[in-house]
Design an enzyme around this catalytic site. Structure first.
Site: not given
Ligand code: GLA
Length: 350
Positions: A15, A17, A46, A99-102, A134, A146
């Site tokens: 939190h 970025d 998918s 894990l940032s799949s989006s 996003e 991400d």
């Molecule tokens: C999500 C957001 C990122 C970042 C994190 C928290 O993954 O996509 O940009 O803010 O939360 O660090």
């Protein structure tokens, strides 16, 4: 045209970025694959979810398809024309696992489209194409981490990124005698999207109250001018940035004991000051804290569920995880998943 883009783990800097702060993520060896072909209408399939959505015209669907449509609109906002396409997705990245799949889906889609139609767009701009999907279409006012890491990562390195200047450095990830694991809590609480945007607004309010333009102008003494939850949020951001700087130093020195302590501190701060953790991830971290051979652990990503990153001495995690799985199941009725993680290069054409 087929492309794969990796998910990410953020070692520390959560939190920060969207607050002009520092982050220290790396891409992991789990990916979203996107294959694009010509089609008479829009078709999104998918393999992972075994779900197909067909559309004559693009509009918001409230489903995973929005990440792809958002990317198409990002290109169109830049003046590029994209005819109807068929998009096939496959993924071994857990959805909602923090894990940032989006972002991986957005990045893979953006690269597959730009390669297929021969758009000449530099990587930096591709970060924005993916991120805008996003922010502007899906509606999560996310930071840049991400999408950035999914594009710029290199195997065996973490990226130390200054999200204010966008300067970045590759920091060697030499774990020597240590390992990193991800434990997926398998929960994603409903408020994760809405509370994310609330935190961002709270941080904007902090700047307004202090009359500053950037969190980077904030000093510890400014905390005295704040109170209540705004003070807690600001304290988290200031201290989390300090922890990132220290973590970079520890990683370079190979001081994993200290790095582990920073992970625990980060979790505490996300739990009590930024208030984005939840019972499930708190339980996992607390459980691990008491165990020999575990150096540090913390929730990663936006919070309210998702995954916990664990730093452990080699060969210690195996015995601990089984008892954690049992205890977690007893308390929450959910079966944990875990993975040993390796770093990876960023997005690539297959
Ligand atoms: C999500 C957001 C990122 C970042 C994190 C928290 O993954 O996509 O940009 O803010 O939360 O660090």
């Amino acid at each position: 045209m087929k492309v794969k883009a990796p998910g990410r783990v953020n070692i520390i800097g959560e939190h920060t970025d969207y607050n002009d702060g520092y982050v220290l993520p790396f891409a992991i060896n789990r990916y979203v694959e996107v294959e694009i072909e010509d089609s008479e209408f829009y078709r999104f399939y998918s393999e992972t979810l075994n779900e197909c959505i067909e559309l004559r015209e693009l509009h918001k669907t409230g489903t995973w398809v929005d990440y792809i449509i958002g990317v198409i609109f990002s290109f169109e906002n830049r003046g590029y024309k994209i005819p109807p396409i068929s998009v096939k997705i496959n993924s071994n990245l857990p959805i909602g696992g923090g894990l940032s799949s989006s972002a991986a889906l957005e990045v893979a889609t953006a690269f597959a489209i730009s390669k297929k139609f021969g758009f000449d767009i530099p990587n930096f701009e591709m970060v924005n194409v993916a991120r805008e999907a996003e922010m502007n279409f899906v509606g999560v006012k996310c930071g840049i981490m991400d999408q950035f890491v999914s594009i710029y990562s290199r195997k065996d390195f973490a990226i130390f990124l200054d999200t204010k200047t966008l300067d970045f450095k590759y920091i060697p990830l030499r774990l020597m005698g240590y390992e990193m694991y991800i434990i997926n809590s398998k929960v994603k609480h409903e408020l994760s999207f809405s509370e994310y945007n609330v935190r961002k607004e709270e941080c904007e309010k902090i700047l307004a109250v202090l009359g500053k333009r950037s969190f980077r102008e904030l000093k510890r003494s400014d905390l005295n001018l704040l109170s209540g939850f705004l003070k807690k949020r600001a304290q988290h951001v200031i201290e989390e940035n300090e922890r990132v700087l220290s973590a970079v130093e520890q990683l370079i020195k190979g001081n994993f004991k200290k790095l582990g302590e920073l992970l625990y501190e980060s979790h505490e701060s996300l739990r009590y000051l930024y208030e984005v953790s939840c019972d499930e991830t708190d339980f996992i971290v607390e459980y691990l804290k008491a165990k020999e051979g575990i150096l540090g652990a913390r929730m990663i990503g936006g919070g309210f569920g998702g995954s916990v990153l664990v730093l452990a001495e080699v060969d210690r995690f195996g015995t601990i995880i089984n008892s954690l799985i049992e205890n977690y199941y007893e308390k929450f009725g959910i079966e944990l998943e875990y993975y040993k993680i390796e770093s990876s290069d960023g997005v690539s054409i297959l």
